[in-house]
Write a protein that holds these residues in place. Structure first.
Motif, mmCIF file in Angstrom:
data_model
loop_
_atom_site.group_PDB
_atom_site.id
_atom_site.type_symbol
_atom_site.label_atom_id
_atom_site.label_comp_id
_atom_site.label_asym_id
_atom_site.label_seq_id
_atom_site.Cartn_x
_atom_site.Cartn_y
_atom_site.Cartn_z
ATOM 1 N N LYS A 38 4.428 -8.112 2.512
ATOM 2 C CA LYS A 38 3.636 -6.937 2.932
ATOM 3 C C LYS A 38 4.363 -5.606 2.715
ATOM 4 O O LYS A 38 4.155 -4.637 3.449
ATOM 5 C CB LYS A 38 3.199 -7.071 4.378
ATOM 6 C CG LYS A 38 2.347 -8.304 4.624
ATOM 7 C CD LYS A 38 1.590 -8.211 5.889
ATOM 8 C CE LYS A 38 0.793 -9.433 6.228
ATOM 9 N NZ LYS A 38 0.342 -10.286 5.198
ATOM 10 N N LEU A 39 5.205 -5.539 1.703
ATOM 11 C CA LEU A 39 5.899 -4.284 1.395
ATOM 12 C C LEU A 39 4.924 -3.201 0.952
ATOM 13 O O LEU A 39 5.148 -2.018 1.210
ATOM 14 C CB LEU A 39 6.964 -4.507 0.316
ATOM 15 C CG LEU A 39 8.176 -5.324 0.746
ATOM 16 C CD1 LEU A 39 9.098 -5.567 -0.440
ATOM 17 C CD2 LEU A 39 8.916 -4.644 1.863
ATOM 18 N N CYS A 40 3.838 -3.594 0.306
ATOM 19 C CA CYS A 40 2.840 -2.616 -0.131
ATOM 20 C C CYS A 40 2.175 -1.936 1.063
ATOM 21 O O CYS A 40 1.858 -0.749 1.004
ATOM 22 C CB CYS A 40 1.799 -3.279 -1.031
ATOM 23 S SG CYS A 40 1.002 -4.735 -0.316
ATOM 24 N N VAL A 41 1.993 -2.656 2.147
ATOM 25 C CA VAL A 41 1.409 -2.084 3.365
ATOM 26 C C VAL A 41 2.410 -1.133 4.023
ATOM 27 O O VAL A 41 2.053 -0.052 4.491
ATOM 28 C CB VAL A 41 0.991 -3.199 4.344
ATOM 29 C CG1 VAL A 41 0.469 -2.617 5.639
ATOM 30 C CG2 VAL A 41 -0.048 -4.110 3.701
ATOM 31 N N LYS A 42 3.682 -1.537 4.030
ATOM 32 C CA LYS A 42 4.723 -0.742 4.670
ATOM 33 C C LYS A 42 5.069 0.527 3.898
ATOM 34 O O LYS A 42 5.686 1.433 4.441
ATOM 35 C CB LYS A 42 5.987 -1.582 4.827
ATOM 36 C CG LYS A 42 5.803 -2.747 5.765
ATOM 37 C CD LYS A 42 7.012 -3.649 5.765
ATOM 38 C CE LYS A 42 6.759 -4.903 6.572
ATOM 39 N NZ LYS A 42 7.870 -5.860 6.434
ATOM 40 N N GLN A 43 4.664 0.604 2.635
ATOM 41 C CA GLN A 43 5.031 1.760 1.812
ATOM 42 C C GLN A 43 4.376 3.046 2.294
ATOM 43 O O GLN A 43 4.906 4.128 2.102
ATOM 44 C CB GLN A 43 4.675 1.509 0.348
ATOM 45 C CG GLN A 43 5.172 2.591 -0.562
ATOM 46 C CD GLN A 43 4.979 2.252 -2.023
ATOM 47 O OE1 GLN A 43 4.735 1.120 -2.389
ATOM 48 N NE2 GLN A 43 5.074 3.260 -2.863
ATOM 49 N N ILE A 75 1.661 2.599 -5.487
ATOM 50 C CA ILE A 75 1.976 1.545 -4.531
ATOM 51 C C ILE A 75 1.887 0.248 -5.314
ATOM 52 O O ILE A 75 0.902 0.003 -6.012
ATOM 53 C CB ILE A 75 0.993 1.521 -3.353
ATOM 54 C CG1 ILE A 75 0.991 2.856 -2.608
ATOM 55 C CG2 ILE A 75 1.316 0.382 -2.404
ATOM 56 C CD1 ILE A 75 -0.113 2.968 -1.560
ATOM 57 N N ILE A 76 2.903 -0.586 -5.180
ATOM 58 C CA ILE A 76 2.958 -1.807 -5.974
ATOM 59 C C ILE A 76 3.022 -3.016 -5.048
ATOM 60 O O ILE A 76 3.830 -3.062 -4.130
ATOM 61 C CB ILE A 76 4.183 -1.795 -6.905
ATOM 62 C CG1 ILE A 76 4.087 -0.600 -7.843
ATOM 63 C CG2 ILE A 76 4.292 -3.101 -7.682
ATOM 64 C CD1 ILE A 76 5.333 -0.323 -8.622
ATOM 65 N N VAL A 136 -1.125 -2.704 -8.864
ATOM 66 C CA VAL A 136 -0.575 -1.356 -8.795
ATOM 67 C C VAL A 136 -1.707 -0.403 -8.440
ATOM 68 O O VAL A 136 -2.737 -0.375 -9.118
ATOM 69 C CB VAL A 136 0.075 -0.928 -10.131
ATOM 70 C CG1 VAL A 136 0.563 0.509 -10.053
ATOM 71 C CG2 VAL A 136 1.213 -1.858 -10.507
ATOM 72 N N VAL A 137 -1.530 0.348 -7.371
ATOM 73 C CA VAL A 137 -2.479 1.391 -6.971
ATOM 74 C C VAL A 137 -1.811 2.707 -7.326
ATOM 75 O O VAL A 137 -0.702 2.987 -6.883
ATOM 76 C CB VAL A 137 -2.788 1.320 -5.457
ATOM 77 C CG1 VAL A 137 -3.727 2.441 -5.052
ATOM 78 C CG2 VAL A 137 -3.363 -0.033 -5.100
ATOM 79 N N ARG A 138 -2.505 3.524 -8.109
ATOM 80 C CA ARG A 138 -1.876 4.702 -8.709
ATOM 81 C C ARG A 138 -2.785 5.914 -8.600
ATOM 82 O O ARG A 138 -3.996 5.806 -8.724
ATOM 83 C CB ARG A 138 -1.631 4.365 -10.176
ATOM 84 C CG ARG A 138 -0.776 5.304 -10.911
ATOM 85 C CD ARG A 138 -0.399 4.657 -12.265
ATOM 86 N NE ARG A 138 0.383 5.571 -13.016
ATOM 87 C CZ ARG A 138 -0.120 6.523 -13.761
ATOM 88 N NH1 ARG A 138 -1.411 6.650 -13.888
ATOM 89 N NH2 ARG A 138 0.663 7.350 -14.389
#
Length: 119
Positions: A84-89, A99-100, A107-109
């Motif tokens: 869940k690193l993408c959530v924590k970013q 966000i990856i 990838v959300v860009r």
């Protein structure tokens, strides 16, 4: 006074050089953020307008990433990946920020152009 004159000239020169570099990079990277692009393995799968608030699910097989667009920024609210690193970013709002989610290869860009990677 002569002793400090050269020091003052050097300090002013460095300040002017720093200001020029700052303005150059500010102008170069100051593009209007207009779109949220979602990529899966370098393939554009979705594009959303950044100005329209909403919540969207990106589903691939058993993978889920829920992205939220709110007040000109985007973040991943929920994901069923193990780390869940993408959530924590957190949220992003400027052009070329991303966000990856590595486990889901998502990838959300943020982009200023629709449908293409910014060059």
């Amino acid at each position: 006074m002569k002793k400090y004159k050269k020091d003052i000239i050097i300090v002013l020169g460095l300040c002017i050089a720093a200001l020029v570099f700052y303005l150059f990079f500010y102008i170069l990277h100051n593009k209007d953020a207009k779109y949220v692009q979602v990529y899966r393995e370098d393939t554009l799968i979705k594009t959303y307008p950044l100005k329209e608030d909403g919540q969207y699910d990106i589903k691939m097989k058993n993978n889920l990433n829920r992205i939220v667009i709110q007040k000109g920024s985007v973040y991943i609210k929920e994901a069923n990946c193990p780390d869940k690193l993408c959530v924590k970013q957190g949220s992003i709002s400027k052009v070329d920020e991303s966000i990856i989610c590595l486990p889901h290869k998502i990838v959300v860009r943020i982009s200023s152009k629709e449908g293409v990677l910014n060059e």
